[in-house]
Scaffold this motif. Structure first.
Motif, PDB file in Angstrom:
ATOM      1  N   LYS A 138     -87.078  35.419  44.987  1.00 48.73           N
ATOM      2  CA  LYS A 138     -87.577  36.226  46.086  1.00 48.73           C
ATOM      3  C   LYS A 138     -86.751  37.523  46.222  1.00 48.73           C
ATOM      4  O   LYS A 138     -87.301  38.621  46.312  1.00 48.73           O
ATOM      5  N   GLU A 139     -85.456  37.344  46.208  1.00 51.09           N
ATOM      6  CA  GLU A 139     -84.580  38.517  46.355  1.00 51.09           C
ATOM      7  C   GLU A 139     -84.734  39.501  45.205  1.00 51.09           C
ATOM      8  O   GLU A 139     -84.766  40.712  45.404  1.00 51.09           O
ATOM      9  N   LEU A 140     -84.821  38.945  44.014  1.00 52.70           N
ATOM     10  CA  LEU A 140     -84.980  39.809  42.839  1.00 52.70           C
ATOM     11  C   LEU A 140     -86.263  40.615  42.953  1.00 52.70           C
ATOM     12  O   LEU A 140     -86.321  41.794  42.606  1.00 52.70           O
ATOM     13  N   THR A 141     -87.311  39.934  43.441  1.00 47.74           N
ATOM     14  CA  THR A 141     -88.589  40.607  43.596  1.00 47.74           C
ATOM     15  C   THR A 141     -88.450  41.762  44.580  1.00 47.74           C
ATOM     16  O   THR A 141     -88.908  42.879  44.327  1.00 47.74           O
ATOM     17  N   GLU A 142     -87.797  41.460  45.683  1.00 49.81           N
ATOM     18  CA  GLU A 142     -87.622  42.501  46.704  1.00 49.81           C
ATOM     19  C   GLU A 142     -86.809  43.679  46.178  1.00 49.81           C
ATOM     20  O   GLU A 142     -87.069  44.826  46.517  1.00 49.81           O
ATOM     21  N   ASP A 143     -85.842  43.363  45.333  1.00 45.92           N
ATOM     22  CA  ASP A 143     -85.007  44.435  44.792  1.00 45.92           C
ATOM     23  C   ASP A 143     -85.665  45.141  43.615  1.00 45.92           C
ATOM     24  O   ASP A 143     -85.064  46.023  43.002  1.00 45.92           O
ATOM     25  N   GLY A 144     -86.852  44.659  43.237  1.00 44.57           N
ATOM     26  CA  GLY A 144     -87.554  45.281  42.110  1.00 44.57           C
ATOM     27  C   GLY A 144     -86.904  44.999  40.776  1.00 44.57           C
ATOM     28  O   GLY A 144     -87.078  45.730  39.811  1.00 44.57           O
ATOM     29  N   LEU A 145     -86.163  43.947  40.708  1.00 41.05           N
ATOM     30  CA  LEU A 145     -85.470  43.641  39.460  1.00 41.05           C
ATOM     31  C   LEU A 145     -86.186  42.583  38.629  1.00 41.05           C
ATOM     32  O   LEU A 145     -85.799  42.290  37.520  1.00 41.05           O
ATOM     33  N   LEU A 146     -87.222  41.988  39.223  1.00 37.23           N
ATOM     34  CA  LEU A 146     -87.985  40.988  38.475  1.00 37.23           C
ATOM     35  C   LEU A 146     -89.092  41.696  37.723  1.00 37.23           C
ATOM     36  O   LEU A 146     -90.029  42.220  38.331  1.00 37.23           O
ATOM     37  N   LEU A 147     -88.949  41.745  36.431  1.00 36.62           N
ATOM     38  CA  LEU A 147     -89.911  42.491  35.619  1.00 36.62           C
ATOM     39  C   LEU A 147     -91.223  41.741  35.505  1.00 36.62           C
ATOM     40  O   LEU A 147     -92.295  42.284  35.712  1.00 36.62           O
ATOM     41  N   LYS A 148     -91.135  40.480  35.159  1.00 38.61           N
ATOM     42  CA  LYS A 148     -92.359  39.657  35.106  1.00 38.61           C
ATOM     43  C   LYS A 148     -91.999  38.176  35.096  1.00 38.61           C
ATOM     44  O   LYS A 148     -90.858  37.792  34.856  1.00 38.61           O
ATOM     45  N   THR A 149     -93.026  37.391  35.401  1.00 42.86           N
ATOM     46  CA  THR A 149     -92.891  35.939  35.385  1.00 42.86           C
ATOM     47  C   THR A 149     -93.992  35.400  34.503  1.00 42.86           C
ATOM     48  O   THR A 149     -95.168  35.700  34.740  1.00 42.86           O
ATOM     49  N   GLU A 150     -93.621  34.652  33.468  1.00 42.45           N
ATOM     50  CA  GLU A 150     -94.701  34.077  32.660  1.00 42.45           C
ATOM     51  C   GLU A 150     -94.583  32.555  32.639  1.00 42.45           C
ATOM     52  O   GLU A 150     -93.483  32.015  32.678  1.00 42.45           O
ATOM     53  N   PRO A 151     -95.750  31.903  32.611  1.00 37.33           N
ATOM     54  CA  PRO A 151     -95.721  30.446  32.552  1.00 37.33           C
ATOM     55  C   PRO A 151     -95.054  30.000  31.249  1.00 37.33           C
ATOM     56  O   PRO A 151     -95.263  30.637  30.204  1.00 37.33           O
ATOM     57  N   TYR A 152     -94.256  28.978  31.333  1.00 37.27           N
ATOM     58  CA  TYR A 152     -93.497  28.610  30.142  1.00 37.27           C
ATOM     59  C   TYR A 152     -93.262  27.103  30.119  1.00 37.27           C
ATOM     60  O   TYR A 152     -92.759  26.516  31.075  1.00 37.27           O
ATOM     61  N   GLU A 153     -93.664  26.490  29.011  1.00 37.44           N
ATOM     62  CA  GLU A 153     -93.473  25.058  28.862  1.00 37.44           C
ATOM     63  C   GLU A 153     -92.168  24.815  28.124  1.00 37.44           C
ATOM     64  O   GLU A 153     -91.934  25.373  27.057  1.00 37.44           O
TER      65      GLU A 153
END
Length: 887
Positions: A337-352
Motif C-alpha cells: 500500500k505504501e509503495l503504491t502511494e509513493d509511486g514506487l510500485l511499478l507493477k504487480t503480476e500474478p505469479y505461481e
RNA sequence: GGGCGCGUAGUUCAGUUGGCUAGAACGCACGGAUCACACCCGUGAGGUCACAGGUUCGAGUCCUGUCGCGCCCACCA
C-alpha cells in the motif's frame, strides 16, 4: 477328531469369537517372544504410532501386514518377536495439547504455564489418551508381544537417546551453529528440511523501484533499479541489491548506493553469480536474515543481518513504524500500500511459485536465523551401498532409487526443537563453558540447553533401543541384551514410503553406527490409503472411516481380508467400505463350508467310514489344494499379499465350495473334506486369525492353530494329468448343461434329461452320472458315444480336452420331454457359438497359412495351432449340422 | 527443472520369460427360498488393452515418442 459335533450357527458372528480368542492368546502368552528359544528368530518392530493417535486405515493396513508376516512365521517354526510401542511425537503431541489447553482456557501460550507445569499437563494427557491405539490394534487381532511394549520417552529409551547424543557430540558429528533454518512461527520452533512440504501457490510478483543515489547521496528523480519480489514485506530488512557480474545492463551501477524505500536507508548494489540475469529484471533484493539464498550471498559480501520478522511471525521493531507488530501477511499488504502511494510500485503480476509449509501446522515456513544443533549423518556411504547391493531389500524395489538419491544429496540434520515435549538436549552452559554429558555437571551456575531433540532423533534408534541396548559412553562399547542377540537384526520392516527419509534411512544409519549391522533385512513399503476418488484420507475431509466401526460391522477378519484383497504391492489403495463386505462374505462362506462338513459327520455318525479309494473329485481338489498351497506360500514369500488373498479366495469359493462340496453331496469323503478344510484354515490363519482359530477348535483341531505347521504340497496317490482333465471336462458338461437350462428358461424345479455324447472317456462319465444328475438337477443323464442330437433338441458342442485323437467334438443335449423348446433361442445360441468358432478358426487358419509362422515360430506353438485348427473344424462342422437342422 | 509410478470391462485390479478366444472380483441384467451359506446359487451382457510409430512370423506384454493422472526431489527472486 473325536469331539462331538456341536451345533454351529448359520451365519458367522465375529463378535462372539474375536474377544474370546484374543484374551485366550494373551493369557497363554502365545505372542511373547522367548529370547532363549532354540528356534530360528523372526523379528519385526512396529512403526510406533503417535502416542495420542487413534487407529486409522493406514494403521490397519500396516499392522495387518505385519500380523500376517508374524503369524505365518510362527507357523513355520520361528521364534517370533513383534515388538510394539508408541512414539512421543514431540511437535504433534505438543501442538494437540496446547490447542486443548487453550480451548480449556488454561493458557494462551505455553509460557503462561512454564515448562514444568506444561509438561505435567502433557504427561497427564498422555496417560489419559495414550495407548488407545494399542487397544484398537488388539481388536484387529495383532499378535504383538505386548510384554515388550516400548515408548520413546521411557526411562531406558530416553537414556539411549541421550547416550547417542553424547556419543555423536564426542565424535564431532553433532555441532551447534547459527544457521538459517526452517522456522514455524506457529509452533515457534525450527524444523528439519523433511518437515517442510512445498506447495504451489498463486502469489504475485511485485516490481519495486529502488532509487539510485548519486555521489552526493541524493536520489535521482528518474534513476531507479527495479527489483521483483514475491515477498515485499521482507524489503524492510534488505541490505543490498544484487546483479549478475556479467550483466552488461548494470555494470555501471555495481558499487553504487540505492535508497531503500520506506526505510530511507542506503544499501549497496553488489555483484553475485547467484543472480540469474534472465529472470525478471535481473536485479535481486537481498534480505540476509529472511531468505536462504540471500543469507549465503550476505556471507560472501559481508552484509549485516537485519531481522525484521520475529519468531512469532510478527514484524520486529527493526521493521520500523508503522509495520512493527503486524503479522507478516498484514505487513505485506501494508508495504504494498505504501509503495503504491509513493509511486514506487511499478507493477504487480500474478505469479505461481512454491512456498514451504509446515507439515504440522500448515502455515508458511519462515527462513529464520538462529542458533541450532545439527548432526552430520554417520554411515552415509555404507548405508547407501547396502540398499543398492540388496543387503537390505526394498519392496517394491523402486524405492531404492528414492532412497539413494536422498542420501547422495544429504545435508546436515537440524535436530534441535524449541519445544518442551521431548528429550531435552544434554548440554549445559556456564558463561563460555559448555558441557555435554548424561548428567548435569558438578558445580554451580550451569544452565541446561532448553531445547529438545527432534522426535526422529529418538525413533531412529527404534530397532535396538527397544531391545535392551545401552551405550557406555565412557568406554564407547555397546551392551547387548539377550533379546538383542537373538532378534537383531530384525527381519522385516513394514512402513509407508512417506517416512523413507524421516525414519527408514535414519534407522539404517543408526543401525550401522551403533550395532555394526543393518537394522532389518527387508523393508516392505505399503501403499497409501485413499478414498474412492483418490484423495488422501484425512480427518478434515471426513473421508476416513473409523476402523473400529468397520470391525464392528464386518469383523476384524472380514476387514483384514477385504483390505488385503485390494492392496497390491506398492500401489496406493482406493478404499471403499464395500470391500469389507467381500471379506465378511468370504468369512461367512468359509464358516458355512465348515458347517457343512460338521453336518456330514453328524449324519454319518462314527460308523460311516470314508471310502478308502479317492475318487476323481477327491483327487482334483487335492491337486488344486497343492496348487493353492504353493501359490499362497510363494506370494507371501514375495510380499504379494493381495495375490495370496486372491488365491485363497478363488480356491475356497471356487474349487472347494462350488465344486468339491457339491460333489461331496453325492459321495462325501470326510477325510478329504477335513484335510482340505484344515489346510485352508492354516493358509488363511495369518489373514483371518479369529475365525480360523474358532473353526480349528470347532472341527476338533489340536491346540491352537497358531502353532500348527504351515502346509506344504504333498504327493497325491493316484493323481495324474488325465484325472485333472477328465474332471475339467466333467465340469464343462455341467456348465454347458446349466447354460441350456438357463437359455431355455427351464424352471429350476423341472426335472429334465441330458444326453452326453462322449468320445473317449465314456466310462469315467458313466461313473459320474449321480454327480451330473445332481448338479444339473436332472432326472436322467445318459452317456452315449454314438448319440447324434436330433433337430430341435438344445445342444452345446464342446471341444473336449480329453486325450485321445484330436477328434473330439463332444456335446451335451437337453431333453425337456413335454416342455416346449424355444427354437429361436436355440438357433441364436448356436449361431453365436458358430460365429465365435469361425472367428477363431479364421485366426488359426491365417496363422498357419503364414509361411513365416510355420518356419520361424517354436515347433510347439505350431503344433498347438494345428491341433486347435483341427478341433475347431470339427466343432464348426457339428454346430453347422445342428444349425441346418433347425432351418 | 530432474526422478518415479500409473493409464486393460461401469468400478477396483490380474495378466509371468512376447504365443490357446485378454481374466477375476464388485457392480449390472435375467432366473431362483434347491436339504452349508440369500453375507447365497445358476446363467448372461460388458473391453478398438490411453494414442501414434517401431521391432517381430506374432505385441496388452519389448523399444521410441505423444497425451492424461498421481507422487517424490529441487533456494530462481
Amino acid at each position: 477328531m473325536s469331539t462331538a459335533p456341536t451345533e454351529i450357527p448359520k451365519a458367522y458372528d465375529p463378535k462372539l469369537v474375536e474377544e474370546k480368542w484374543y484374551a485366550d492368546w494373551l493369557a497363554k502368552g502365545h505372542f511373547t517372544a522367548n529370547a532363549a528359544s532354540t528356534k530360528p528368530a523372526y523379528s519385526i518392530v512396529q512403526p510406533p504410532p503417535n502416542v495420542t493417535g487413534v487407529l486409522t486405515m493406514g494403521h490397519v493396513l500396516n499392522n495387518s501386514i505385519q500380523d500376517i508376516l508374524a503369524r505365518r512365521k510362527r507357523m513355520q517354526g520361528y521364534e517370533v518377536l513383534w515388538l510394539p510401542g508408541t512414539d512421543h511425537a514431540g511437535i504433534a503431541t505438543q501442538t494437540v495439547v496446547e490447542k486443548a489447553l487453550r480451548k480449556q482456557g488454561v493458557m494462551k501460550h505455553r509460557d503462561d504455564l512454564g515448562r514444568e507445569k506444561f509438561l505435567e499437563n502433557v504427561w497427564e494427557w498422555k496417560e489419559k489418551h495414550g495407548g488407545i491405539i494399542n487397544q484398537q490394534l488388539k481388536k484387529l487381532g495383532c499378535s504383538c508381544d505386548w510384554t515388550r511394549e516400548r515408548f520413546t520417552m521411557d526411562e531406558a529409551y530416553s537414556r539411549c537417546v541421550l547416550q547417542v547424543f553424547v556419543d555423536l557430540y564426542q565424535k564431532g558429528l553433532i555441532y551447534r551453529g547459527k544457521r538459517m533454518v526452517n522456522w514455524c512461527p506457529v509452533s515457534r520452533t525450527a524444523l528439519s528440511d523433511e518437515e517442510v512440504i512445498m506447495r504451489t501457490v498463486a502469489g504475485s510478483l511485485w516490481h519495486i523501484r529502488y532509487p539510485v543515489l548519486d555521489a552526493k547521496g541524493q536520489p535521482h528523480p528518474k534513476d531507479f533499479m527495479v527489483v521483483a519480489t514475491t515477498r515485499p514485506e521482507t524489503m524492510l530488512g534488505d541490505e543490498a541489491v544484487a546483479v549478475n557480474p556479467s550483466d552488461a545492463r548494470y555494470q555501471k551501477l555495481i558499487g553504487k548506493k540505492l535508497l531503500l524505500p520506506l526505510k530511507n536507508k542506503q544499501i549497496p548494489v553488489i555483484a553475485d553469480e547467484a543472480v540469474d540475469p534472465k529472470f525478471g529484471t535481473g536485479c535481486v533484493k537481498v534480505t540476509p536474515a529472511h531468505d536462504v539464498a540471500d543469507y549465503e550471498m550476505a556471507l560472501r559480501h559481508n552484509l549485516p543481518f537485519t531481522v525484521v520478522i520475529g519468531p512469532d511471525g510478527k514484524m520486529t521493531e527493526e521493521a520500523g513504524e508503522p509495520f512493527t507488530g503486524l503479522d507478516r501477511m498484514e505487513a505485506r499488504e501494508a508495504v504494498v500500500k505504501e509503495l503504491t502511494e509513493d509511486g514506487l510500485l511499478l507493477k504487480t503480476e500474478p505469479y505461481e511459485h512454491n512456498v514451504g509449509y509446515s507439515e504440522r501446522t500448515d502455515v508458511p515456513i519462515e527462513p529464520y536465523l538462529s542458533e541450532q544443533w545439527f548432526l552430520k549423518y554417520p554411515q552415509v556411504p555404507h548405508s547407501t551401498e547396502t540398499v543398492e547391493n540388496g543387503e537390505i531389500k526394498f519392496y517394491p524395489e523402486r524405492w531404492t532409487k528414492t532412497y539413494t538419491h536422498w542420501l547422495r544429496g544429504i545435508r546436515d540434520w537440524c535436530i534441535s526443537r524449541q519445544l518442551w515435549w521431548g528429550h531435552q538436549i544434554p548440554v549445559w552452559y556456564r558463561g563460555d563453558e559448555i558441557y555435554c554429558g548424561l548428567e548435569a555437571p558438578k558445580g554451580e551456575g550451569w544452565q541446561q540447553d532448553p531445547d529438545v531433540l527432534d522426535t526422529w532423533f529418538s525413533s531412529w534408534l527404534w530397532p535396538f533401543a527397544t531391545m535392551g541396548w545401552s551405550l557406555d559412553v565412557a568406554r564407547d562399547r555397546p551392551e547387548k541384551s539377550d533379546v538383542l542377540k537373538k532378534f537383531y537384526p530384525t527381519t522385516d520392516l513394514v512402513t509407508g514410503p512417506d517416512i523413507i527419509f524421516f525414519w527408514v534411512a535414519r534407522m539404517i544409519m543408526a543401525g550401522y553406527e551403533y550395532m555394526g549391522e543393518k537394522p532389518f533385512g527387508n523393508v516392505y513399503f505399503t501403499g497409501i490409503i485413499r478414498d474412492t476418488i483418490g484423495r488422501k484420507m484425512s480427518k478434515s475431509l471426513g473421508n476416513s472411516p473409523d476402523p473400529l466401526d468397520l470391525i464392528a460391522k464386518y469383523g476384524a477378519d472380514g476387514l483384514r481380508f477385504g483390505l488385503m484383497l485390494i492392496a497390491p504391492q506398492g500401489q496406493d489403495i482406493l478404499f471403499d467400505e464395500k470391500r469389507c463386505e467381500v471379506g465378511r462374505n468370504f468369512m461367512n462362506k468359509l464358516w458355512n463350508a465348515a458347517r457343512f462338513i460338521q453336518m456330514q459327520k453328524a449324519n454319518r455318525g462314527s460308523a460311516g467310514a470314508s471310502p478308502s479309494q479317492h475318487n476323481a473329485h477327491d483327487l482334483k481338489v487335492q491337486f488344486e489344494m497343492n496348487q493353492a498351497i504353493a501359490a499362497v506360500s510363494q506370494a507371501l514369500d514375495e510380499y504379494k499379499f493381495n495375490e495370496a488373498a486372491k488365491e485363497l479366495y478363488d480356491f475356497v469359493w471356487g474349487d472347494f465350495c462350488d465344486w468339491y462340496i457339491e460333489a461331496s453331496k453325492v459321495s462325501p469323503n470326510i477325510e478329504v473334506l477335513d484335510e482340505v478344510l484344515g489346510n485352508i484354515l492354516r493358509l488363511l490363519h495369518p489373514f483371518a486369525p479369529f475365525i480360523t482359530e474358532e473353526l480349528w477348535a470347532g472341527t476338533g483341531g489340536a491346540g491352537t492353530i497358531q502353532l500348527v505347521p504351515w502346509p506344504t504340497p504333498r504327493e497325491i496317490e493316484g493323481m495324474t494329468d488325465k484325472v485333472v482333465s477328465q474332471v475339467n471336462d466333467l465340469y464343462d458338461f455341467v456348465t454347458a448343461g446349466r447354460q441350456l437350462r438357463s437359455d431355455q428358461r427351464i424352471d429350476p424345479k423341472a426335472k429334465v434329461a441330458f444326453i452326453i455324447k462322449a468320445v473317449s472317456n465314456e466310462e469315467f462319465l458313466r461313473s459320474e452320472i449321480a454327480f451330473l444328475k445332481r448338479l444339473l438337477n436332472a432326472e436322467d443323464v445318459k452317456i452315449d458315444h454314438n448319440y447324434e442330437p436330433p433337430p430341435g433338441k438344445p445342444t452345446v458342442v464342446i471341444a473336449s480336452e480329453i486325450g485321445g485323437p484330436v477328434s473330439s467334438a463332444t456335446s451335451i443335449t437337453m431333453d425337456v420331454g413335454d416342455l416346449v423348446v424355444n427354437i429361436d433361442t436355440e438357433r441364436q445360441r448356436l449361431a453365436k457359438q458358430l460365429a465365435d468358432t469361425e472367428k477363431q478358426l479364421a485366426a488359426t487358419d491365417a496363422k498357419l497359412a503364414n509361411e513365416n509362422f510355420v518356419s520361424k515360430a517354436a515347433p510347439v506353438a505350431v503344433q498347438r495351432e494345428r491341433d486347435k485348427q483341427q478341433q475347431l473344424r470339427e466343432q464348426r462342422e457339428k454346430i453347422q449340422t445342428l444349425l441346418r437342422a433347425l432351418q
